[in-house]
Write a protein that holds these residues in place. Structure first.
Motif, PDB file in Angstrom:
ATOM      1  N   TYR A  62     -41.902  55.087 -18.341  1.00  0.00           N
ATOM      2  CA  TYR A  62     -42.188  54.727 -19.722  1.00  0.00           C
ATOM      3  C   TYR A  62     -41.185  55.425 -20.636  1.00  0.00           C
ATOM      4  O   TYR A  62     -40.585  56.445 -20.255  1.00  0.00           O
ATOM      5  CB  TYR A  62     -43.623  55.114 -20.091  1.00  0.00           C
ATOM      6  CG  TYR A  62     -43.899  56.596 -20.031  1.00  0.00           C
ATOM      7  CD1 TYR A  62     -43.805  57.391 -21.174  1.00  0.00           C
ATOM      8  CD2 TYR A  62     -44.253  57.208 -18.824  1.00  0.00           C
ATOM      9  CE1 TYR A  62     -44.054  58.746 -21.123  1.00  0.00           C
ATOM     10  CE2 TYR A  62     -44.498  58.574 -18.769  1.00  0.00           C
ATOM     11  CZ  TYR A  62     -44.403  59.333 -19.924  1.00  0.00           C
ATOM     12  OH  TYR A  62     -44.635  60.684 -19.876  1.00  0.00           O
ATOM     13  N   PRO A  63     -40.978  54.920 -21.860  1.00  0.00           N
ATOM     14  CA  PRO A  63     -39.965  55.518 -22.755  1.00  0.00           C
ATOM     15  C   PRO A  63     -40.353  56.906 -23.238  1.00  0.00           C
ATOM     16  O   PRO A  63     -39.687  57.895 -22.937  1.00  0.00           O
ATOM     17  CB  PRO A  63     -39.875  54.521 -23.907  1.00  0.00           C
ATOM     18  CG  PRO A  63     -40.476  53.255 -23.404  1.00  0.00           C
ATOM     19  CD  PRO A  63     -41.510  53.663 -22.401  1.00  0.00           C
ATOM     20  N   ASP A  76     -37.718  63.607 -16.217  1.00  0.00           N
ATOM     21  CA  ASP A  76     -36.350  63.309 -15.778  1.00  0.00           C
ATOM     22  C   ASP A  76     -35.438  63.250 -17.001  1.00  0.00           C
ATOM     23  O   ASP A  76     -34.931  62.191 -17.377  1.00  0.00           O
ATOM     24  CB  ASP A  76     -36.329  61.988 -15.012  1.00  0.00           C
ATOM     25  CG  ASP A  76     -34.962  61.672 -14.420  1.00  0.00           C
ATOM     26  OD1 ASP A  76     -34.101  62.565 -14.392  1.00  0.00           O
ATOM     27  OD2 ASP A  76     -34.759  60.508 -13.995  1.00  0.00           O
ATOM     28  N   PRO A  77     -35.198  64.414 -17.651  1.00  0.00           N
ATOM     29  CA  PRO A  77     -34.428  64.407 -18.905  1.00  0.00           C
ATOM     30  C   PRO A  77     -32.977  63.997 -18.733  1.00  0.00           C
ATOM     31  O   PRO A  77     -32.334  63.567 -19.693  1.00  0.00           O
ATOM     32  CB  PRO A  77     -34.549  65.857 -19.392  1.00  0.00           C
ATOM     33  CG  PRO A  77     -34.833  66.648 -18.158  1.00  0.00           C
ATOM     34  CD  PRO A  77     -35.655  65.764 -17.279  1.00  0.00           C
ATOM     35  N   GLN A  78     -32.435  64.127 -17.537  1.00  0.00           N
ATOM     36  CA  GLN A  78     -31.047  63.745 -17.293  1.00  0.00           C
ATOM     37  C   GLN A  78     -30.914  62.324 -16.736  1.00  0.00           C
ATOM     38  O   GLN A  78     -29.820  61.911 -16.366  1.00  0.00           O
ATOM     39  CB  GLN A  78     -30.407  64.748 -16.312  1.00  0.00           C
ATOM     40  CG  GLN A  78     -30.435  66.190 -16.781  1.00  0.00           C
ATOM     41  CD  GLN A  78     -29.756  66.373 -18.127  1.00  0.00           C
ATOM     42  OE1 GLN A  78     -28.695  65.805 -18.386  1.00  0.00           O
ATOM     43  NE2 GLN A  78     -30.378  67.175 -18.997  1.00  0.00           N
ATOM     44  N   HIS A  79     -32.024  61.615 -16.640  1.00  0.00           N
ATOM     45  CA  HIS A  79     -32.023  60.221 -16.165  1.00  0.00           C
ATOM     46  C   HIS A  79     -31.401  60.098 -14.772  1.00  0.00           C
ATOM     47  O   HIS A  79     -30.665  59.158 -14.470  1.00  0.00           O
ATOM     48  CB  HIS A  79     -31.278  59.312 -17.149  1.00  0.00           C
ATOM     49  CG  HIS A  79     -31.780  59.409 -18.552  1.00  0.00           C
ATOM     50  ND1 HIS A  79     -31.250  60.289 -19.459  1.00  0.00           N
ATOM     51  CD2 HIS A  79     -32.786  58.745 -19.188  1.00  0.00           C
ATOM     52  CE1 HIS A  79     -31.892  60.173 -20.623  1.00  0.00           C
ATOM     53  NE2 HIS A  79     -32.839  59.248 -20.472  1.00  0.00           N
ATOM     54  N   GLU A  80     -31.732  61.068 -13.922  1.00  0.00           N
ATOM     55  CA  GLU A  80     -31.183  61.053 -12.570  1.00  0.00           C
ATOM     56  C   GLU A  80     -31.673  59.852 -11.769  1.00  0.00           C
ATOM     57  O   GLU A  80     -30.912  59.227 -11.020  1.00  0.00           O
ATOM     58  CB  GLU A  80     -31.551  62.349 -11.848  1.00  0.00           C
ATOM     59  CG  GLU A  80     -30.944  63.601 -12.468  1.00  0.00           C
ATOM     60  CD  GLU A  80     -31.348  64.858 -11.718  1.00  0.00           C
ATOM     61  OE1 GLU A  80     -30.985  64.970 -10.527  1.00  0.00           O
ATOM     62  OE2 GLU A  80     -32.045  65.702 -12.316  1.00  0.00           O
ATOM     63  N   THR A 117     -32.492  51.144 -19.079  1.00  0.00           N
ATOM     64  CA  THR A 117     -32.800  52.102 -20.139  1.00  0.00           C
ATOM     65  C   THR A 117     -32.381  51.489 -21.471  1.00  0.00           C
ATOM     66  O   THR A 117     -31.744  50.437 -21.515  1.00  0.00           O
ATOM     67  CB  THR A 117     -32.061  53.442 -19.926  1.00  0.00           C
ATOM     68  OG1 THR A 117     -30.646  53.197 -19.949  1.00  0.00           O
ATOM     69  CG2 THR A 117     -32.445  54.083 -18.598  1.00  0.00           C
ATOM     70  N   PHE A 118     -32.729  52.146 -22.572  1.00  0.00           N
ATOM     71  CA  PHE A 118     -32.324  51.672 -23.891  1.00  0.00           C
ATOM     72  C   PHE A 118     -32.147  52.869 -24.814  1.00  0.00           C
ATOM     73  O   PHE A 118     -32.581  53.982 -24.508  1.00  0.00           O
ATOM     74  CB  PHE A 118     -33.328  50.665 -24.464  1.00  0.00           C
ATOM     75  CG  PHE A 118     -34.681  51.245 -24.778  1.00  0.00           C
ATOM     76  CD1 PHE A 118     -35.011  51.645 -26.071  1.00  0.00           C
ATOM     77  CD2 PHE A 118     -35.648  51.375 -23.787  1.00  0.00           C
ATOM     78  CE1 PHE A 118     -36.253  52.169 -26.372  1.00  0.00           C
ATOM     79  CE2 PHE A 118     -36.909  51.896 -24.076  1.00  0.00           C
ATOM     80  CZ  PHE A 118     -37.204  52.297 -25.369  1.00  0.00           C
ATOM     81  N   GLU A 119     -31.507  52.636 -25.938  1.00  0.00           N
ATOM     82  CA  GLU A 119     -31.237  53.690 -26.911  1.00  0.00           C
ATOM     83  C   GLU A 119     -32.159  53.525 -28.120  1.00  0.00           C
ATOM     84  O   GLU A 119     -32.353  52.413 -28.613  1.00  0.00           O
ATOM     85  CB  GLU A 119     -29.783  53.634 -27.383  1.00  0.00           C
ATOM     86  CG  GLU A 119     -28.759  53.856 -26.278  1.00  0.00           C
ATOM     87  CD  GLU A 119     -28.702  55.292 -25.797  1.00  0.00           C
ATOM     88  OE1 GLU A 119     -29.043  56.187 -26.611  1.00  0.00           O
ATOM     89  OE2 GLU A 119     -28.308  55.517 -24.645  1.00  0.00           O
ATOM     90  N   LEU A 128     -33.620  56.282 -23.336  1.00  0.00           N
ATOM     91  CA  LEU A 128     -35.004  56.252 -22.881  1.00  0.00           C
ATOM     92  C   LEU A 128     -35.176  55.235 -21.752  1.00  0.00           C
ATOM     93  O   LEU A 128     -34.461  54.239 -21.681  1.00  0.00           O
ATOM     94  CB  LEU A 128     -35.942  55.886 -24.034  1.00  0.00           C
ATOM     95  CG  LEU A 128     -35.886  56.808 -25.256  1.00  0.00           C
ATOM     96  CD1 LEU A 128     -36.678  56.196 -26.395  1.00  0.00           C
ATOM     97  CD2 LEU A 128     -36.405  58.190 -24.910  1.00  0.00           C
ATOM     98  N   TYR A 129     -36.151  55.509 -20.894  1.00  0.00           N
ATOM     99  CA  TYR A 129     -36.465  54.583 -19.817  1.00  0.00           C
ATOM    100  C   TYR A 129     -37.132  53.322 -20.368  1.00  0.00           C
ATOM    101  O   TYR A 129     -38.019  53.405 -21.226  1.00  0.00           O
ATOM    102  CB  TYR A 129     -37.407  55.230 -18.807  1.00  0.00           C
ATOM    103  CG  TYR A 129     -36.703  56.040 -17.737  1.00  0.00           C
ATOM    104  CD1 TYR A 129     -36.111  55.413 -16.658  1.00  0.00           C
ATOM    105  CD2 TYR A 129     -36.642  57.427 -17.827  1.00  0.00           C
ATOM    106  CE1 TYR A 129     -35.463  56.143 -15.673  1.00  0.00           C
ATOM    107  CE2 TYR A 129     -35.999  58.167 -16.842  1.00  0.00           C
ATOM    108  CZ  TYR A 129     -35.408  57.511 -15.766  1.00  0.00           C
ATOM    109  OH  TYR A 129     -34.767  58.236 -14.808  1.00  0.00           O
TER     110      TYR A 129
END
Length: 323
Positions: A182-183, A254-258, A267-269, A275-276
């Motif tokens: 989720y975002p 997962d703050p680094q989007h690993e 993902t999106f901005e 964000l996921y």
């Protein structure tokens, strides 16, 4: 067939079959030696009871449906008694929804009043309500960004959780695990990014979490080992959400989007953050068995997962009956 075989073929426990017998829904034949003997009609009845439970008809109220089958109907809900049971179930849900809506309005009002204390001389800004969804939310469309995921192994990534430990995604264990991405979750007193409600698929993280919370026992009963939420928010932020919403499962940070980079997840901005996109993975024995994407509406997504599980039972799976 014996009771163990019946339970295995129907995807339930022996204890559940015994319970159905006590309700008079399943009446086995008796062999001369006293053993119970079950036939295909009993298997059909047990499967029907299980499906009815998935849509909210408890076994204790399944009698009209089983009687309908016993009279030779192809479908259990073709008889007047079955239709009446549906109507009664809907009426009870309407009453429960009305009662919950009234309680919710009271809690929201008290939350706003509590958040406003200490402001003098001017009316405080109302606290945004993140536990409900606007009626005009835009529906996300399927852009194909998750089409490649089914069948892929889950990468070996060790990430922190809201429970204060770390988990290796590649070793979630045998059986099925639900990981919903989720975002970000909103909380009272913290603003969401500008234009959040206009982003398709963005709004609704708290309602989605609550739906998984409210159906967690049902998911366990359907054979799911556990549930995880996953976002790029910090584990400290997630811990507050887990406590405030009383979630029975942990969130993965997962703050680094690993995971996104390893699996090429969408993902999106928004608000200067990556964000996921909202997406749910059914992980089975270390691989992605099924992907839900896009997800709409988020506030009933756990029920969508339950429906999929009912249509794709695991042969010989271990049940987690709800007492």
């Amino acid at each position: 067939m014996r009771i163990g075989e019946l339970a295995q073929r129907a995807g339930v426990t022996v204890k559940a079959v015994r319970y159905y017998e006590s309700l008079g829904l399943v009446v086995p034949d008796r062999l001369p030696n006293g053993y119970r003997e079950y036939g295909d009609e009993h298997l059909r009845a047990v499967a029907e009871i299980r499906q009815l439970a998935g849509v909210g008809i408890a076994p204790s109220r399944a009698t009209p449906f089983i009687e309908c089958l016993d009279t030779g109907h192809e479908h259990s809900d073709e008889c007047p008694g079955s239709l009446a049971a549906y109507r009664n179930g809907i009426a009870e849900l309407d009453q429960a929804i009305a009662a919950l809506s009234s309680r919710r309005a009271l809690l929201a009002r008290r939350l706003e009043e509590s958040a406003s204390r200490g402001f003098e001389g001017a009316a405080a800004t109302p606290t945004p309500d993140y536990t409900s969804l606007p009626s005009d939310l835009p529906r996300p469309h399927d852009d194909g960004a998750a089409d490649h995921l089914n069948g892929l192994p889950v990468p070996a990534l060790t990430l922190p959780t809201s429970h204060g430990d770390r988990i290796d995604l590649a070793t979630l264990g045998p059986g099925r695990t639900i990981v919903y991405l989720y975002p970000l979750t909103g909380r009272p007193g913290v603003d969401l990014p500008d234009g959040w409600d206009a982003i398709p698929g963005a709004r609704g993280c708290s309602t989605e979490a609550c739906d998984f919370r409210d159906h967690y026992d049902n998911l366990r009963s359907a054979g799911v080992e556990t549930v995880y939420g996953l976002s790029s928010q910090t584990s400290d932020y997630q811990s507050e959400v887990v406590e405030r919403l009383q979630l029975p499962f942990a969130m993965i940070s997962d703050p680094q989007h690993e995971l996104a980079d390893a699996l090429r997840l969408p993902t999106f901005e928004a608000g200067g953050m990556r964000l996921y996109s909202r997406l749910t993975l059914v992980v089975r024995d270390g691989r992605i068995e099924h992907t839900f994407y896009p997800i709409f509406p988020p506030n009933t997504h756990a029920q969508q997962v339950l429906s999929w599980l009912a249509d794709h039972p695991l042969a010989g799976r271990r049940n987690h009956p709800v007492v």
